[in-house]
Design a protein around this motif. Structure first.
Motif, short mmCIF file in Angstrom:
data_model
loop_
_atom_site.label_atom_id
_atom_site.label_comp_id
_atom_site.label_asym_id
_atom_site.label_seq_id
_atom_site.Cartn_x
_atom_site.Cartn_y
_atom_site.Cartn_z
N SER A 21 0.84 -1.19 0.00
CA SER A 21 0.00 0.00 0.00
C SER A 21 0.87 1.24 0.00
O SER A 21 1.94 1.25 0.63
CB SER A 21 -0.91 0.03 1.24
OG SER A 21 -1.78 -1.08 1.27
N THR A 78 -4.94 6.20 -1.86
CA THR A 78 -4.03 5.07 -1.65
C THR A 78 -3.89 4.26 -2.94
O THR A 78 -4.87 4.06 -3.66
CB THR A 78 -4.55 4.17 -0.52
OG1 THR A 78 -4.66 4.94 0.68
CG2 THR A 78 -3.60 3.01 -0.27
N PHE A 80 -2.37 0.57 -4.44
CA PHE A 80 -2.00 -0.77 -4.01
C PHE A 80 -1.19 -1.47 -5.11
O PHE A 80 -1.38 -1.20 -6.29
CB PHE A 80 -3.25 -1.60 -3.71
CG PHE A 80 -4.15 -0.98 -2.70
CD1 PHE A 80 -5.30 -0.29 -3.10
CD2 PHE A 80 -3.87 -1.07 -1.35
CE1 PHE A 80 -6.15 0.29 -2.17
CE2 PHE A 80 -4.71 -0.49 -0.40
CZ PHE A 80 -5.85 0.19 -0.82
#
Length: 125
Positions: A21, A78, A80
């Motif tokens: 992440s 965010t 990933f």
């Protein structure tokens, strides 16, 4: 202040999975590209995967195609990196980075303005 916080690294056996992440703050997330890079001991840093947030276009290193997937949660700023079928040669410190663009993303480190701290990924055979 721009901040990129990478997490999710660890030790895994070959064939296993990890999800990295990268939490971003301090800039207009949807005006940037986010990239994942890795650097193994004695090797140059290489661009693994990147995503241009504004249109979700991506680019991936040939050796990770079909195994790694980059994605975003725009509500949480965010990015990933889902890593499946991990191999010992994927062992490296992984970094996330960002630069502003409304174009396709680049996997060249010199194009990136901001860098997070690394997270170690170790794949045992």
């Amino acid at each position: 202040e721009v901040q990129l916080q990478a997490s999710g690294g660890g030790l895994v056996q070959a064939g296993g999975s990890l999800r990295l992440s990268c939490a971003a703050s301090g800039f207009a997330f949807d005006e940037y590209a986010i990239g994942w890079f890795r650097q193994a001991p004695g090797k140059e840093r290489e661009g693994v995967s990147c995503i241009s947030i504004w249109d979700d276009s991506t680019s991936n290193l040939d050796s990770v195609k079909g195994r790694f997937t980059i994605s975003t949660d725009n509500t949480k700023n965010t990015v990933f990196l889902q890593m499946n079928s991990l191999k010992p040669e994927d062992t490296a410190v992984y970094y996330c980075a960002a630069y502003p663009t409304y174009y396709y993303c680049s996997r060249r480190a010199q194009d990136y303005d901001y860098w997070g701290q690394g997270t170690q990924v170790t794949v045992s055979s």
